[in-house]
Design a protein around this motif. Sequence first.
Motif, PDB file in Angstrom:
ATOM      1  N   ILE A 112     149.269  36.082 -23.211  1.00 59.29           N
ATOM      2  CA  ILE A 112     147.850  36.430 -23.165  1.00 59.29           C
ATOM      3  C   ILE A 112     147.002  35.205 -23.480  1.00 59.29           C
ATOM      4  N   LEU A 113     147.453  34.396 -24.449  1.00 57.43           N
ATOM      5  CA  LEU A 113     146.736  33.167 -24.778  1.00 57.43           C
ATOM      6  C   LEU A 113     146.722  32.214 -23.593  1.00 57.43           C
ATOM      7  N   ALA A 114     147.853  32.110 -22.895  1.00 61.72           N
ATOM      8  CA  ALA A 114     147.916  31.232 -21.720  1.00 61.72           C
ATOM      9  C   ALA A 114     146.954  31.710 -20.636  1.00 61.72           C
ATOM     10  N   CYS A 115     146.854  33.034 -20.445  1.00 57.74           N
ATOM     11  CA  CYS A 115     145.897  33.582 -19.473  1.00 57.74           C
ATOM     12  C   CYS A 115     144.470  33.205 -19.838  1.00 57.74           C
ATOM     13  N   ALA A 116     144.142  33.316 -21.124  1.00 55.37           N
ATOM     14  CA  ALA A 116     142.789  33.005 -21.580  1.00 55.37           C
ATOM     15  C   ALA A 116     142.479  31.519 -21.416  1.00 55.37           C
ATOM     16  N   VAL A 117     143.446  30.670 -21.767  1.00 53.17           N
ATOM     17  CA  VAL A 117     143.242  29.218 -21.635  1.00 53.17           C
ATOM     18  C   VAL A 117     143.073  28.833 -20.169  1.00 53.17           C
ATOM     19  N   GLY A 118     143.898  29.425 -19.293  1.00 49.97           N
ATOM     20  CA  GLY A 118     143.790  29.137 -17.869  1.00 49.97           C
ATOM     21  C   GLY A 118     142.451  29.564 -17.301  1.00 49.97           C
ATOM     22  N   ALA A 119     141.989  30.764 -17.683  1.00 49.61           N
ATOM     23  CA  ALA A 119     140.693  31.249 -17.201  1.00 49.61           C
ATOM     24  C   ALA A 119     139.555  30.370 -17.696  1.00 49.61           C
ATOM     25  N   LEU A 120     139.642  29.932 -18.957  1.00 51.74           N
ATOM     26  CA  LEU A 120     138.621  29.024 -19.492  1.00 51.74           C
ATOM     27  C   LEU A 120     138.611  27.711 -18.717  1.00 51.74           C
ATOM     28  N   GLY A 121     139.802  27.205 -18.422  1.00 52.36           N
ATOM     29  CA  GLY A 121     139.892  25.961 -17.652  1.00 52.36           C
ATOM     30  C   GLY A 121     139.291  26.105 -16.263  1.00 52.36           C
ATOM     31  N   ILE A 122     139.586  27.226 -15.587  1.00 49.12           N
ATOM     32  CA  ILE A 122     139.008  27.472 -14.263  1.00 49.12           C
ATOM     33  C   ILE A 122     137.485  27.542 -14.353  1.00 49.12           C
ATOM     34  N   GLY A 123     136.995  28.212 -15.411  1.00 46.84           N
ATOM     35  CA  GLY A 123     135.547  28.316 -15.593  1.00 46.84           C
ATOM     36  C   GLY A 123     134.891  26.958 -15.733  1.00 46.84           C
ATOM     37  N   LEU A 124     135.465  26.085 -16.559  1.00 43.71           N
ATOM     38  CA  LEU A 124     134.907  24.738 -16.730  1.00 43.71           C
ATOM     39  C   LEU A 124     135.024  23.921 -15.449  1.00 43.71           C
ATOM     40  N   LEU A 125     136.068  24.194 -14.697  1.00 40.17           N
ATOM     41  CA  LEU A 125     136.338  23.411 -13.496  1.00 40.17           C
ATOM     42  C   LEU A 125     135.397  23.739 -12.347  1.00 40.17           C
ATOM     43  N   VAL A 126     135.103  25.029 -12.152  1.00 42.20           N
ATOM     44  CA  VAL A 126     134.402  25.432 -10.931  1.00 42.20           C
ATOM     45  C   VAL A 126     133.027  26.051 -11.149  1.00 42.20           C
ATOM     46  N   LEU A 127     132.720  26.477 -12.370  1.00 41.40           N
ATOM     47  CA  LEU A 127     131.473  27.210 -12.588  1.00 41.40           C
ATOM     48  C   LEU A 127     130.285  26.272 -12.595  1.00 41.40           C
ATOM     49  N   ARG A 128     129.233  26.686 -11.928  1.00 39.21           N
ATOM     50  CA  ARG A 128     127.995  25.908 -11.877  1.00 39.21           C
ATOM     51  C   ARG A 128     126.866  26.706 -12.513  1.00 39.21           C
ATOM     52  N   SER A 129     125.825  26.008 -12.976  1.00 41.13           N
ATOM     53  CA  SER A 129     124.715  26.679 -13.655  1.00 41.13           C
ATOM     54  C   SER A 129     123.950  27.603 -12.730  1.00 41.13           C
ATOM     55  N   GLU A 130     123.981  27.293 -11.412  1.00 44.22           N
ATOM     56  CA  GLU A 130     123.237  28.127 -10.464  1.00 44.22           C
ATOM     57  C   GLU A 130     124.050  29.307  -9.963  1.00 44.22           C
TER      58      GLU A 130
END
Length: 289
Positions: A112-130
């Motif tokens: 579960i921790l690995a899932c959370a870390v991976g999702a956080l990484g994807i968020g930082l990688l692809v998420l934009r303010s707009e």
Amino acid sequence: MITAFAPIVWGSTYLITTQFLPADRPLLAATIRALPAGLVLMLATRTVLRGSWWFKAAALGALNIGLFFFLLFFTAYELPGGVAALVMSIQPLFVLLLGAVLLGEKIRAAHILACAVGALGIGLLVLRSEAALTAVGILAGLVGALSMATGIVLTKRWGRPPGVGLLGFTGVQLAMGGVMLLPVALVAEGLPQELSSLNLAGFAFLSIVGALLAYVVWFRGIERLPALAVSFLGFLSPLVATFLGFAFLGESLTPLQLAGAVLVLASVLFAQRSPTTLKRENPQKASLR
């Protein structure tokens, strides 16, 4: 490492689609990506299914190819700014839950921790303010992630039909998924009036490398690796897409994105080394394949 080839290749889809293919026809691209490769593999291996395997193959073709591709592109249109990739990063969690129910695998806090870390990484990688959110887009993304996760787990649970090789069964799934996509693509998008040599090269890459080779490797990996380990490898796709955009399209690469890339790689590597994913098959059983 071999299985990672598939999501790495899939990470190039955005670059190929935007630079090589006709505009505004993602479903047609998905159809051409899947259907010809599937038919070639089926004809080359002379694959014929029997009994309940027609239903199972249709279900896997829909979950892994047809339904998943449709929802993936729909989500990408509804959720700009990389939110689609973030929503679909929940896939390993679905695999974790389905694996416990259908494969009898234990759910560990580390997973579960690995899932959370991976999702956080994807968020930082692809998420934009707009980035904008829509309820239908989020729902489509969640269902798409569930579709792929279910396909992975059922492929692991059912295996292959007796007497049917990996190439043939990969072809069946690609062909069935492509047949499901074809009428939707023709009605929703239609055919382009003309195709350039660049377009043909792009379609050829998606069909030969992105489907025929990549899905053979992907389904081979599902057979030989635990389902959770395979699902985490999917995180490599947005990682590769980000770096290709930086290298070839002049897109920016911020410190936060680099931090996200590190987290994504950490979650992928951790998933491969967790107790569940370190289990090995009986060598004699593996050799029979």
